[in-house]
Write a protein that holds these residues in place. Structure first.
Motif, short mmCIF file in Angstrom:
data_model
loop_
_atom_site.label_atom_id
_atom_site.label_comp_id
_atom_site.label_asym_id
_atom_site.label_seq_id
_atom_site.Cartn_x
_atom_site.Cartn_y
_atom_site.Cartn_z
N LYS A 681 0.84 -1.19 0.00
CA LYS A 681 0.00 0.00 0.00
C LYS A 681 0.88 1.25 0.00
O LYS A 681 0.70 2.17 -0.79
CB LYS A 681 -0.89 -0.01 1.24
CG LYS A 681 -2.27 0.46 0.97
CD LYS A 681 -3.19 0.11 2.16
CE LYS A 681 -4.23 1.18 2.28
NZ LYS A 681 -4.02 2.06 3.40
N ASN A 682 1.87 1.25 0.90
CA ASN A 682 2.77 2.42 0.97
C ASN A 682 3.49 2.62 -0.35
O ASN A 682 3.65 3.75 -0.82
CB ASN A 682 3.82 2.24 2.07
CG ASN A 682 3.22 2.53 3.45
OD1 ASN A 682 2.14 3.12 3.52
ND2 ASN A 682 3.90 2.12 4.50
N ALA A 683 3.96 1.48 -0.96
CA ALA A 683 4.70 1.58 -2.22
C ALA A 683 3.81 2.17 -3.31
O ALA A 683 4.23 3.05 -4.06
CB ALA A 683 5.21 0.20 -2.61
N ILE A 684 2.57 1.72 -3.36
CA ILE A 684 1.64 2.23 -4.39
C ILE A 684 1.39 3.72 -4.15
O ILE A 684 1.46 4.55 -5.05
CB ILE A 684 0.31 1.44 -4.36
CG1 ILE A 684 0.57 -0.01 -4.78
CG2 ILE A 684 -0.72 2.08 -5.26
CD1 ILE A 684 -0.58 -0.96 -4.45
N GLU A 685 1.17 4.06 -2.87
CA GLU A 685 0.88 5.46 -2.53
C GLU A 685 2.06 6.38 -2.81
O GLU A 685 1.92 7.57 -2.99
CB GLU A 685 0.45 5.57 -1.07
CG GLU A 685 -0.98 5.11 -0.84
CD GLU A 685 -1.33 4.83 0.61
OE1 GLU A 685 -2.49 4.49 0.87
OE2 GLU A 685 -0.42 4.95 1.49
N ALA A 686 3.28 5.77 -2.82
CA ALA A 686 4.47 6.57 -3.08
C ALA A 686 4.62 6.88 -4.57
O ALA A 686 5.46 7.69 -4.95
CB ALA A 686 5.70 5.83 -2.56
N THR A 730 2.96 11.36 6.54
CA THR A 730 3.11 12.57 5.74
C THR A 730 1.91 12.72 4.81
O THR A 730 1.90 13.58 3.96
CB THR A 730 4.41 12.51 4.90
OG1 THR A 730 4.36 11.31 4.13
CG2 THR A 730 5.65 12.51 5.76
N LYS A 731 0.93 11.84 5.02
CA LYS A 731 -0.22 11.85 4.10
C LYS A 731 -1.43 12.49 4.77
O LYS A 731 -1.60 12.37 6.00
CB LYS A 731 -0.58 10.41 3.72
CG LYS A 731 0.58 9.73 3.00
CD LYS A 731 0.37 8.24 2.93
CE LYS A 731 1.68 7.56 2.53
NZ LYS A 731 1.63 6.13 2.75
N ASP A 732 -2.23 13.14 3.91
CA ASP A 732 -3.39 13.85 4.46
C ASP A 732 -4.35 12.89 5.16
O ASP A 732 -4.90 13.19 6.23
CB ASP A 732 -4.15 14.59 3.35
CG ASP A 732 -3.31 15.75 2.83
OD1 ASP A 732 -2.37 16.15 3.59
OD2 ASP A 732 -3.55 16.24 1.70
MG MG Z 1 0.67 3.26 5.07
#
Ligand code: MG
Ligand code: ADP
Length: 772
Positions: A681-686, A730-732
């Protein structure tokens, strides 16, 4: 008349005539003076006084007449009778001529000697009588002058005595023998209060009651007596009395002078009083002096005693005490020095100190000693060598001995400070430790002065909590701007309570950071004294996380409910899916069916099935025990689960693995899946603009390493530490929990996780499991 002889001048140019005259006139009563010319005669007349002059008429040079004229012309000689003696003529003119020029008489030659003699005798008699009258006149004049002078003197002394009497401040009385007052001066009126008239009818006894007439007689003349006088009004006063008796003709009088000595007596009394006072003062100062002497004696005693004390102090002082001469040789020393150096006093006295000093310190010690000799006290630390060979670290004080402004030697005190230094060091260390403890305390510590309410200390945690970089922003200032306005009064109340001696309690509050963020805190105030000032030790604990975790727990409880629900739903979905798949498979054999669609439909139904079973797995309550798990299988499942979301973001997931069939680890399947879901999930969001994610599976000996590599924006270095901390995001819409959960799951599987990231290039998360 003392000189009885008289001078007779005889003038004739002929010596025989002169001799003849001399023969006639010779007499013991006469001094005969002869002159042979008119000039000579005049010279005699100037010098001497003559009773008569016998003058020849006819003479060469100045003749008789001319000579007579000149004699007459002179005041002093004009009275001298002149007798002309001439042989010339007896004519009338001649004779009258002679009388005109002053002749008294004429004698014609030859003259009868007797006539001459008697004539001369007659003139001499006249001369003598004249001279006598003259002398008497002189006498009368003299006595007249004397009389006049005496009279003037008398007048003067009378005026003087009147002036004295009139102006005298003393009373002056003239008293007759019977005691009646005869005269009185003006001073008396005032002194006694009687008028002149009254006085003149009084007797002396009225004013001098102690004196009768007889006692006046008995008083010694001119002496001054002290007595008492009586005024008109009856009052008496002290006097000085002087009595002089005088006799006028046959009567005797007393002159009495009286001086009022009231004032003098008063002065005397004053003087006496003054003397007495002075005497008393002298007495007092004498006593004072006595006291001073006593004190001085006491002081001397004290000095003697202190000398004694000093001596014992010197001898028994625990430190080394000693004195040097100007060269640096020991002159006196105490036991302290023998103990410090391990040497006997015979080994030290009259020896130079330098032998005791450690080699490295010798130069500087000599310099210090020189300075002390020049008059400046010194304090320094050096090493000295003990007789037994070890080094003793000492603190030395050198004091110049100054006598009459001259340095005659140096006193020294040396103290062994090895132990002291050690103690200091230990103290410093423990202080350091304590300071570190406070500085590094996980709780913020702020010290605030009780009265002025300004902050005097803050530790690092405190600075972090308040978002301050430099302690200057708060030290010396009030804490007010860092406390939430709604809470400040509470803080003040708590402090007031402390002042009144109430017990310290902790309470929740809100602080505001420099960046205006509100932080939930728990505060405890403890009273104490900091650097001598009554202060309050404020311990502040950041309870944001605590609050958030409470929130999180609440949240996860909700999730558990949702999860259970999801499990039910998933189950319900799976059932219809089973029949859907079955019927779809059957459709394959129907004639009018578009056969190509069937496998697609079946694979899609399979896909739904997988996702739902994953959901079911995740939602399952955490009761499953650890078991052997094939990790590849899990990863493949997860990829399937996440692919849809990945596609949505234009992201491709690629699995890379070695040709090993199985990767087993020991663990909990659904937990491990959660790890991979979170990481993917983090990788995709990055990668919001799409890209590739590589999942690499490697076997290293017995370990299994899984790397998730993305091509996202990377993590800034300063955030790397924070990733994995709860709620760091760091995400809204982020929760900041994903990485934390991963870490805790990996930890529980005895695995490790580390993150490598490069800004702009991507992030790699590596997980290593022990394998089994
Ligand atoms: Mg995350
Ligand atoms: P969340 O995803 O809710 O923000 P996480 O704990 O999963 O919480 O992640 C914490 C933070 O770590 C993220 O907000 C992000 O800034 C950073 N992070 C995690 N993984 C990556 C990654 N692969 N690439 C870039 N940043 C990442």
């Amino acid at each position: 008349m003392e000189n009885k002889t008289v001078n007779i001048l005889m003038v004739d140019d002929r010596v025989e005539n002169l001799l003849a005259l001399e023969a006639v006139l010779t007499s013991p009563d006469y001094r005969l003076v002869s002159a042979t010319s008119g000039e000579e005669a005049l010279r005699y007349v100037l010098k001497m006084d003559f009773a008569v002059i016998l003058l020849d008429v006819q003479m060469p040079g100045i003749d008789g007449f001319e000579t007579a004229q000149l004699i007459r012309a002179r005041e002093k000689s004009k009275e001298i009778p002149i007798i002309f003696i001439t042989a010339l003529s007896q004519t009338k003119e001649h004779v009258s001529n002679g009388y005109q020029v002053g002749a008294i008489d004429y004698l014609f030659k030859p003259f009868p000697p007797l006539v001459l003699k008697s004539k001369v005798a007659e003139f001499v008699n006249i001369f003598k009588a004249k001279r006598q009258i003259h002398e008497q006149n002189k006498l009368i004049n003299k006595s007249n002058a004397e009389l006049k002078a005496a009279y003037t003197r008398l007048q003067k002394s009378e005026a003087l005595s009147r002036a004295i009497t009139e102006t005298s401040i003393d009373s002056l009385f003239t008293v007759a023998e019977d005691g009646t007052i005869q005269s009185v001066n003006p001073a008396s009126y005032q002194m006694f209060g009687y008028s002149k008239e009254e006085f003149l009818q009084m007797e002396l006894q009225a004013i001098l009651p102690l004196f009768g007439t007889s006692s006046l007689e008995s008083v010694k003349q001119g002496t001054i007596l002290e007595s008492t006088a009586k005024r008109h009004d009856g009052s008496e006063f002290p006097i000085d009395l002087q009595i002089t008796s005088i006799r006028v003709d046959k009567d005797k009088f007393f002159i009495i002078s009286i001086r009022d000595i009231t004032e003098r007596k008063y002065q005397y009394i004053q003087l006496e009083r003054l003397v007495q006072q002075r005497t008393e003062e002298l007495l007092i100062s004498n006593q004072k002096l006595q006291k001073e002497i006593e004190e001085k004696n006491k002081m001397m005693r004290t000095v003697r005693e202190s000398k004694q004390v000093y001596k014992s102090l010197f001898q028994y002082h625990p430190d080394a005490v000693y004195s040097f001469d100007l060269e640096g040789n020991y002159i006196s020393l105490n036991q302290g020095l023998t103990q410090l150096t391990g040497r006997g006093s015979d080994e030290l006295l009259n020896r130079h100190f330098i032998d005791l000093i450690d080699g490295k310190d010798r130069d500087k010690t000599m310099e210090y000693f020189r300075l002390a000799v020049s008059g400046e006290p010194q304090n320094y630390e050096i090493d000295i060598c003990h007789k037994e060979g070890h080094i003793v670290h000492v603190n030395v004080t050198n004091i110049p001995i100054i006598v009459d402004n001259q340095v005659i030697g140096v006193y020294g005190i040396a103290k062994d400070i090895s132990l002291q230094n050690k103690l200091w060091q230990e103290l410093a260390e423990s202080e350091d430790k304590y300071r570190q403890l406070v500085e590094e305390s996980p709780e913020a510590i702020i010290v605030q002065q009780l009265d002025s309410q300004i902050c005097s200390f803050i530790n690092k945690t405190g600075l972090n909590l308040l978002g301050i970089e430099n302690s200057d922003a708060i030290l010396g200032k009030s804490l007010e701007s860092f406390v939430h306005p709604s809470e400040y009064n509470v803080l003040l109340e708590k402090m007031e309570a402390l002042k009144e001696g109430l017990e310290a309690t902790s309470f929740d509050s809100k602080f505001v950071t420099q960046h205006q963020d509100v932080v939930d805190v728990q505060v405890k105030c403890i009273p104490f004294v900091y650097r001598g000032v009554p202060s309050i030790h404020i311990v502040v604990r950041d309870i944001t996380e605590l609050k958030q975790s409470r929130e999180f727990i609440k949240q996860s409880e909700k999730l558990t409910v949702v999860g259970e629900l999801a499990a039910g739903i998933a189950h319900e979905i799976r059932n219809p899916l089973t029949s859907l798949r079955g019927f779809t498979q059957l459709l394959e054999f129907q004639m009018d069916t578009n056969v190509e669609y069937v496998p697609i439909m079946i694979s899609e139904i399979d896909r739904i099935n997988t996702i739902v079973s994953e959901l079911l797995l995740l939602a399952k309550p955490n009761q499953v025990d650890f078991q052997q798990i094939e990790i590849l299988h899990i990863i493949e499942n997860i990829i399937t689960l996440m692919k849809a979301q990945a596609n949505l973001h234009g992201v491709d997931i690629e699995l890379q693995r070695q040709e090993i069939q199985y990767y087993y680890i020991y663990g909990l399947e659904n937990k491990l899946k959660q790890v991979f879901i979170n990481l993917l999930k983090n990788a995709i969001e990055a990668m919001p603009n799409g890209g590739n994610i590589v999942i690499r599976l490697e076997q290293l000996n017995s370990q299994i390493k899984i790397s998730i590599i993305d091509q996202g924006g990377g993590i800034p270095t300063e955030f790397l530490d924070k990733v994995g901390q709860p709620f760091f995001t760091t995400k809204d819409t982020g929760t900041g929990l994903g990485m934390m959960v991963c870490q805790s799951i990996i930890d529980s599987h005895q695995g490790t996780m580390c993150i490598h990231s490069e800004l702009g290039k991507g992030t790699t998360v590596e997980i290593v499991f022990g394998g089994c």
